[in-house]
Write an enzyme that holds these catalytic residues in place. Structure first.
Site, short mmCIF file in Angstrom:
data_model
loop_
_atom_site.label_atom_id
_atom_site.label_comp_id
_atom_site.label_asym_id
_atom_site.label_seq_id
_atom_site.Cartn_x
_atom_site.Cartn_y
_atom_site.Cartn_z
N THR A 191 0.81 -1.22 0.00
CA THR A 191 0.00 0.00 0.00
C THR A 191 0.85 1.27 0.00
O THR A 191 0.41 2.31 -0.50
CB THR A 191 -0.98 0.03 1.18
OG1 THR A 191 -0.28 0.23 2.42
CG2 THR A 191 -1.79 -1.25 1.27
N MET A 232 -2.92 5.19 -1.54
CA MET A 232 -4.27 4.64 -1.52
C MET A 232 -4.26 3.27 -0.84
O MET A 232 -4.42 2.23 -1.47
CB MET A 232 -4.81 4.52 -2.95
CG MET A 232 -5.00 5.85 -3.65
SD MET A 232 -6.34 6.84 -2.92
CE MET A 232 -5.39 8.15 -2.15
N HIS A 233 -4.09 3.28 0.47
CA HIS A 233 -3.94 2.03 1.22
C HIS A 233 -5.12 1.09 1.00
O HIS A 233 -4.96 -0.05 0.56
CB HIS A 233 -3.79 2.34 2.71
CG HIS A 233 -2.59 3.16 3.06
ND1 HIS A 233 -1.31 2.64 3.05
CD2 HIS A 233 -2.47 4.46 3.42
CE1 HIS A 233 -0.45 3.59 3.40
NE2 HIS A 233 -1.13 4.70 3.63
N ASP A 234 -6.32 1.54 1.33
CA ASP A 234 -7.48 0.65 1.33
C ASP A 234 -7.85 0.17 -0.07
O ASP A 234 -8.40 -0.93 -0.24
CB ASP A 234 -8.69 1.35 1.96
CG ASP A 234 -8.51 1.58 3.45
OD1 ASP A 234 -7.72 0.83 4.07
OD2 ASP A 234 -9.14 2.49 4.00
#
Length: 304
Positions: A191, A232-234
């Site tokens: 991520t 944009m981790h999620d």
């Protein structure tokens, strides 16, 4: 054939992007959303999720989940997402309400009604999922797999070694990783590579109304900057569902440290098999960044 998914989330600015992708990616069928305390309180994450569903005018049932971790005091990430969790855009008022049952029971009921096993996607702390697995073990055969955004094989982002979603409820994460269900872990190893560039971010206001909304939210997001790029981790958890070839995965034994004074919340990822324990998690270790960025541009162009 679209893949049926249930999404457990704690919106959260990058959650908003992940929710958009889950709704508009043509390969996915988002059938249920649940909220959990994480980035901000569960009352705020529920409000934010309902605002997003109203913004896109979609009728996806949503259940409010756990307000606190299983055994410890709550922590949040308001310093990253703002006090409301989604500051920066004025959403229209609405009268939508969550379902009248807790999230883990809503997941249980939906799993038991589903004609085939369902993929669960968790992009916040794992409290709701742990409650489901501990209180409703009969549901396990109805879970196709669990894809999470959380953890790390290396450094953390809220302590030197712990990633926020795991550190927010280590006992819940430990319960989930011990459960025996199939798990794909998209942690900080990938991520932190999932960056939207300043050039792309600058195009969002002209893309569509979703692009305008996200651009406004991003101005308040503190995981990077509009000038250097935003992580944009999620979104990685959703990307893996649609474009798994973009990710390099390795089966590993993963445990969660719950006791350490300095290491609580750390995901202990046994990459080299030192512990001699069987793998229980597919761990994402690398990402095709260009391919990820191209996919994001494609899916957000489909949004309303």
């Amino acid at each position: 054939m679209r893949l049926p998914i249930f999404l457990d989330t704690d919106p959260g600015i990058d959650d908003a992007v992940a929710i958009a992708a889950a709704i508009f990616a043509p390969e996915l069928d988002l059938q249920l959303m649940t909220t959990v305390a994480g980035n901000v309180s569960v009352e705020k994450t529920t409000r934010n999720a309902l605002q997003l569903l109203h913004f896109w005018n979609v009728d996806i049932p949503l259940a409010q989940g756990a307000a606190v971790p299983l055994v410890r005091a709550p922590r949040d990430a308001a310093s990253v997402h703002g006090e409301s969790g989604m500051a920066g855009y004025d959403f229209v008022e609405h009268n939508r309400q969550p379902l009248g049952i807790p999230a883990f029971l809503a997941i249980r009921d939906a799993l038991m009604r589903a004609p085939e096993p369902v993929t669960l996607v968790a992009i916040g702390p794992l409290t709701n999922i742990a409650l489901l697995l501990s209180q409703c073990p009969e549901c396990k055969p109805y879970i196709r797999r669990l894809v999470i955004m959380g953890g790390s094989a290396g450094r953390g982002n809220c302590t030197p070694n712990a990633e926020f979603n795991i550190a927010a409820d280590p006992e819940a994460a430990a319960c989930v990783f011990r459960s025996g269900i199939e798990i794909v872990m998209c942690g900080l190893d990938v991520t932190n590579q999932a960056i939207l560039t300043p050039d792309y971010l600058a195009t969002l206001p002209e893309l569509n109304r979703t692009g305008k909304m996200l651009h406004a939210l991003f101005s308040h997001y503190r995981s990077g900057s509009m000038q250097s790029g935003l992580r944009m981790h999620d979104l990685c958890a959703i990307a893996w569902l649609v474009r798994p070839e973009l990710f390099t995965l390795k089966p590993c034994f993963v445990a969660v440290e719950t006791q350490g004074e300095f290491t609580s919340g750390t995901t202990v990822v046994d990459i080299d098999g030192c512990l001699g324990k069987p793998a229980n998690v597919q761990v994402a270790l690398d990402l095709d960044v260009k391919g990820f960025q191209q996919w994001v541009a494609e899916v957000l162009a489909l949004a309303l």
